[in-house]
Design a protein around this motif. Sequence first.
Motif, short mmCIF file in Angstrom:
data_model
loop_
_atom_site.label_atom_id
_atom_site.label_comp_id
_atom_site.label_asym_id
_atom_site.label_seq_id
_atom_site.Cartn_x
_atom_site.Cartn_y
_atom_site.Cartn_z
N UNK A 82 -32.53 -12.00 -18.69
CA UNK A 82 -33.25 -13.15 -18.14
C UNK A 82 -34.89 -13.05 -17.78
N UNK A 83 -34.73 -12.93 -19.32
CA UNK A 83 -36.47 -13.65 -19.13
C UNK A 83 -36.60 -15.30 -19.45
N UNK A 84 -35.55 -16.12 -19.37
CA UNK A 84 -35.78 -17.41 -19.26
C UNK A 84 -35.47 -17.60 -18.02
N UNK A 85 -35.39 -16.54 -16.32
CA UNK A 85 -35.56 -16.77 -15.77
C UNK A 85 -36.80 -15.93 -15.15
N UNK A 86 -37.54 -16.07 -15.32
CA UNK A 86 -38.94 -14.85 -15.00
C UNK A 86 -40.07 -15.68 -14.05
N UNK A 87 -39.62 -16.76 -13.79
CA UNK A 87 -40.68 -17.85 -12.93
C UNK A 87 -39.63 -17.78 -11.82
N UNK A 88 -38.41 -16.99 -11.26
CA UNK A 88 -37.48 -17.48 -10.06
C UNK A 88 -38.29 -16.71 -9.03
N UNK A 89 -38.06 -16.82 -7.72
CA UNK A 89 -38.14 -16.44 -6.70
C UNK A 89 -37.90 -16.15 -5.24
N UNK A 123 -41.34 -6.79 -15.93
CA UNK A 123 -42.62 -6.33 -16.17
C UNK A 123 -43.08 -5.22 -16.09
N UNK A 124 -42.60 -5.17 -14.83
CA UNK A 124 -42.69 -3.64 -14.05
C UNK A 124 -41.75 -2.78 -14.56
N UNK A 155 -48.47 -1.38 -12.58
CA UNK A 155 -47.98 -3.26 -11.84
C UNK A 155 -48.38 -3.82 -12.95
N UNK A 156 -47.64 -5.16 -13.49
CA UNK A 156 -47.85 -5.81 -14.07
C UNK A 156 -49.12 -6.95 -13.07
N UNK A 157 -50.13 -7.52 -14.75
CA UNK A 157 -51.55 -7.76 -14.27
C UNK A 157 -51.37 -8.90 -14.85
N UNK A 158 -52.23 -9.86 -14.37
CA UNK A 158 -52.30 -11.29 -15.62
C UNK A 158 -51.12 -12.52 -15.22
N UNK A 159 -50.79 -12.96 -16.04
CA UNK A 159 -49.86 -14.00 -16.13
C UNK A 159 -48.35 -13.83 -17.02
N UNK A 160 -47.53 -14.10 -16.11
CA UNK A 160 -46.06 -13.26 -17.11
C UNK A 160 -45.84 -14.35 -17.85
N UNK A 161 -45.11 -14.15 -19.13
CA UNK A 161 -44.98 -15.69 -19.59
C UNK A 161 -44.04 -15.42 -20.30
N UNK A 162 -42.30 -15.99 -20.90
CA UNK A 162 -41.65 -15.38 -21.78
C UNK A 162 -42.14 -14.99 -23.83
N UNK A 163 -43.35 -15.21 -23.53
CA UNK A 163 -43.87 -14.75 -24.50
C UNK A 163 -44.56 -13.09 -24.60
N UNK A 164 -45.71 -13.24 -23.49
CA UNK A 164 -46.46 -11.80 -22.80
C UNK A 164 -44.71 -10.91 -22.08
N UNK A 165 -43.54 -10.90 -22.23
CA UNK A 165 -42.56 -10.47 -22.28
C UNK A 165 -42.13 -9.78 -23.25
N UNK A 166 -40.87 -11.08 -24.24
CA UNK A 166 -41.15 -10.13 -25.02
C UNK A 166 -42.42 -9.67 -25.77
N UNK A 167 -43.00 -9.86 -26.06
CA UNK A 167 -44.36 -7.80 -26.21
C UNK A 167 -43.49 -6.91 -25.87
N UNK A 168 -44.05 -7.43 -24.55
CA UNK A 168 -43.47 -5.72 -23.47
C UNK A 168 -42.46 -5.50 -24.29
#
Length: 152
Positions: A14-21, A35-36, A86-99
């Motif tokens: 679901x990384x590609x849906x990271x922005x959905x709320x 991220x959490x 708690x996640x801090x900073x910008x969350x992006x597909x790249x930061x999630x992949x690194x995590x």
Amino acid sequence: MKELNDLLNNLHSEISSFHKVNLAVSSGSVGWHIAHSLKTIDQTVMACKNSNPTEYQWHFNFKRFLFLSIAKKFPRGKAKAPKIVRPEGDISPETLALSFEKVRANLKNWESLDTNVHFPHPFFGDINKKETEKFLVLHTKHHWMIIKDILK
């Protein structure tokens, strides 16, 4: 840890849906929940690895017993994530992949750890390796269910 790895695969999908709320479900985005979850796994595993197994002492904890053994799920909206996870900073597909990479590397030698590695949970007290596995599965499943509801 197969169940946790399966849940990690679900989160990764679901990384590609990271922005959905969906504010009717949660104020956090899909990316925030991923991220959490990853940060919780990472911090928990690191705490266990850095613990001294000889210092672990089991104590009965009703909340731990109730949630990890009886209910086997966490209620929504009843607890606030501690600042450390708690996640801090910008969350992006790249930061999630690194995590994801970091968490998977961190979990590699989990099976070889002593049974009395432990970490201090804010509600459940000190929990050992077996209880930590249950906690990580339940916690990740909790956020996976929230993500699924956000995406409905």
